[in-house]
Design an enzyme around this catalytic site. Structure first.
Site, PDB file in Angstrom:
ATOM      1  N   PHE A 141       0.928  -1.268  -0.150  1.00 37.48           N
ATOM      2  CA  PHE A 141       0.172  -0.065  -0.045  1.00 37.48           C
ATOM      3  C   PHE A 141       0.842   1.415  -0.055  1.00 37.48           C
ATOM      4  O   PHE A 141       1.498   1.542   0.772  1.00 37.48           O
ATOM      5  CB  PHE A 141      -0.836  -0.020   1.283  1.00 37.48           C
ATOM      6  CG  PHE A 141      -1.773   1.320   1.139  1.00 37.48           C
ATOM      7  CD1 PHE A 141      -3.019   1.249   0.417  1.00 37.48           C
ATOM      8  CD2 PHE A 141      -1.522   2.328   1.744  1.00 37.48           C
ATOM      9  CE1 PHE A 141      -3.837   2.453   0.318  1.00 37.48           C
ATOM     10  CE2 PHE A 141      -2.268   3.564   1.767  1.00 37.48           C
ATOM     11  CZ  PHE A 141      -3.467   3.397   0.933  1.00 37.48           C
ATOM     12  N   ASP A 226       9.385   2.900   1.889  1.00 38.71           N
ATOM     13  CA  ASP A 226       8.047   3.685   2.480  1.00 38.71           C
ATOM     14  C   ASP A 226       8.078   3.413   4.002  1.00 38.71           C
ATOM     15  O   ASP A 226       7.347   2.537   4.242  1.00 38.71           O
ATOM     16  CB  ASP A 226       6.813   3.159   1.333  1.00 38.71           C
ATOM     17  CG  ASP A 226       5.842   4.002   1.654  1.00 38.71           C
ATOM     18  OD1 ASP A 226       5.712   4.839   2.610  1.00 38.71           O
ATOM     19  OD2 ASP A 226       4.866   3.787   1.099  1.00 38.71           O
ATOM     20  N   LYS A 255       2.495  11.223   7.435  1.00 39.02           N
ATOM     21  CA  LYS A 255       1.573  10.534   8.620  1.00 39.02           C
ATOM     22  C   LYS A 255       2.279  11.568   9.989  1.00 39.02           C
ATOM     23  O   LYS A 255       1.937  12.754  10.270  1.00 39.02           O
ATOM     24  CB  LYS A 255       1.433   9.136   8.699  1.00 39.02           C
ATOM     25  CG  LYS A 255       0.670   8.623   7.656  1.00 39.02           C
ATOM     26  CD  LYS A 255       0.035   7.237   7.878  1.00 39.02           C
ATOM     27  CE  LYS A 255      -0.937   6.915   6.805  1.00 39.02           C
ATOM     28  NZ  LYS A 255      -0.719   5.937   6.071  1.00 39.02           N
TER      29      LYS A 255
END
Ligand SMILES: *Cc1c(COP(=O)(O)O)cnc(C)c1O
Length: 401
Positions: A141, A226, A255
């Protein structure tokens, strides 16, 4: 007075239905706790997918945000501002990389890393024009843009959104032989989540990242990590790749970079890679804006000064030990690192959603990931007493029918 059901009805009538949220309407938050519009209080066990590692509305981050908002919010990169350079310097000093490229959302930072890797492939490695290939993994993802969903292995993320961007090969996560076989002179980079979050907190076999590091070095291609969800303390270290003592060529963060107050993302790299971008070749109106930079500077200081990575390691281990003693017919296995734990349920447990709904009624907000995994990811500021409080409710939910 409007109640939860009124807000839910409004959202369903006027908002696009691209999510399936739990029906809890939050209007206030502080630390690990959130309150709904009817006054009920919940412990947040999702922390906005790890964007709120520092806890909700951290007073230091709020203060930095309000102070900066009263000075200047946005200059655009047509002009300079007094926060960006300090933000980049502090981030470089913290992470050991030479350069930062700031963006806003995670997906934008992933897109930035893809552009950097491709351009590096053409200009430094000598890959023929338009032939650059990026190796990615099953279950990945990396966000929701058209290019990123092009290399998703999840039909739900892709169906109806083609035609897709070429140049990506999807390999089995954790299978080093498959990566070895896929290696060829046109490979510019390997893009990986050191631990897959959305897939259900899945770690590759021990040593896999180290092997990828060796393979990418041997074959002159970039290793891109990531760390948008796994980074910034979540797994018990600043970055998840530190567990294997490697150093990627590009690190993507987002985030928790802002502690949940504002969208801020970035990629980190050394000069050889970041140097591929020349003026005009990449950018974003809000990327590197003074408000976001001031918020991120304070959010990083809070992470370090409150020792949140260390806290995640210690409390994560405690949590895992307690969880593993549950005598539940529904739990298949428990996995994770730090305060990032996936409780994998048996196929006949009736799905994770019903447990999340039961936990909501008990005052604990969790979110299922895929059908059978309950994801546990509280703010890293959580106390041992609050964990014990949550464990009681989890045990009740998971051991009753
Ligand atoms: C959340 C996430 C993204 C996308 O971030 P957005 O801010 O939602 O665009 C990318 N990669 C990983 C690993 C993520 O967890």
């Amino acid at each position: 007075m409007m109640r939860s059901s009124d807000y839910i009805a409004l959202e369903d009538q006027f908002g696009a239905h691209n999510y399936h949220p739990l029906d809890v309407v939050i209007n206030r938050a502080e630390g690990v706790w959130v309150w709904d519009v009817d006054g009920a209080k919940y412990l947040d066990f999702l922390a906005a997918y790890s964007a709120v590692n520092q806890g909700h509305c951290h007073p230091r981050i709020v203060k930095a945000m309000v102070e900066q908002a009263c000075k200047v919010g946005l200059t655009s990169r047509a002009f300079r501002n007094d926060q960006l350079g300090l933000f980049c310097q502090e981030l470089c000093e913290l992470t050991g990389f030479a350069k930062v490229l700031p963006m806003n959302t995670g997906a934008e930072a992933v897109e930035t890393a893809i552009k950097a890797a491709r351009k590096w492939g053409y200009t430094k490695k000598g890959i023929p024009e338009d032939k650059a290939e990026i190796l990615v993994f099953d279950g990945n993802f990396h966000g929701r843009t058209t290019t990123i969903v092009s290399f998703s292995s999840d039909a739900e993320y892709k169906f109806g959104f083609g035609p897709f961007t070429p140049g990506f090969s999807i390999l089995p996560y954790g299978d080093i032989d498959a990566v070895r076989k896929a290696m060829n002179p046109n490979v510019a980079a390997i893009l990986i989540e050191p631990i897959q979050g959305e897939a259900g907190i899945v770690a590759p076999p021990e040593g896999f990242l180290r092997q990828l590091r060796e393979l990418t070095t041997e074959n002159n291609c970039l290793l891109v990590a990531d760390e948008i969800q796994s980074g910034l303390g979540r797994t018990g270290t600043m970055f998840a790749y530190e567990h294997e003592e490697i150093r990627p060529d590009i690190v993507i963060i987002g985030k928790a970079l802002s502690g949940g107050m504002y969208p801020v993302s970035a990629i980190l790299a050394d000069d050889e890679v970041m140097g591929v971008f020349k003026p005009g070749e990449h950018g974003s109106t809000y990327g590197g804006n003074p408000l976001g930079a001031a918020v991120a500077r304070e959010a990083l200081k809070v992470l370090v000064e409150e020792g949140l990575a260390q806290r995640s390691a210690e409390l994560g281990q405690y949590f895992m030990e307690k969880l593993s003693k549950f005598n539940s017919p529904h739990i298949k296995t428990i996995r994770g690192k730090g305060l990032w734990i996936g409780v994998v349920l048996n196929k006949d447990a009736g799905g994770a959603r019903r447990f999340c709904e039961a936990l909501q009624n008990a005052g604990l907000l969790c979110k299922e990931t895929h059908e059978h995994v309950i994801r546990i990811a509280p703010p890293l500021t959580i106390s041992r007493e609050e964990i014990d409080w949550a464990l009681e409710r989890l045990e009740e939910a998971l051991t009753s029918a």
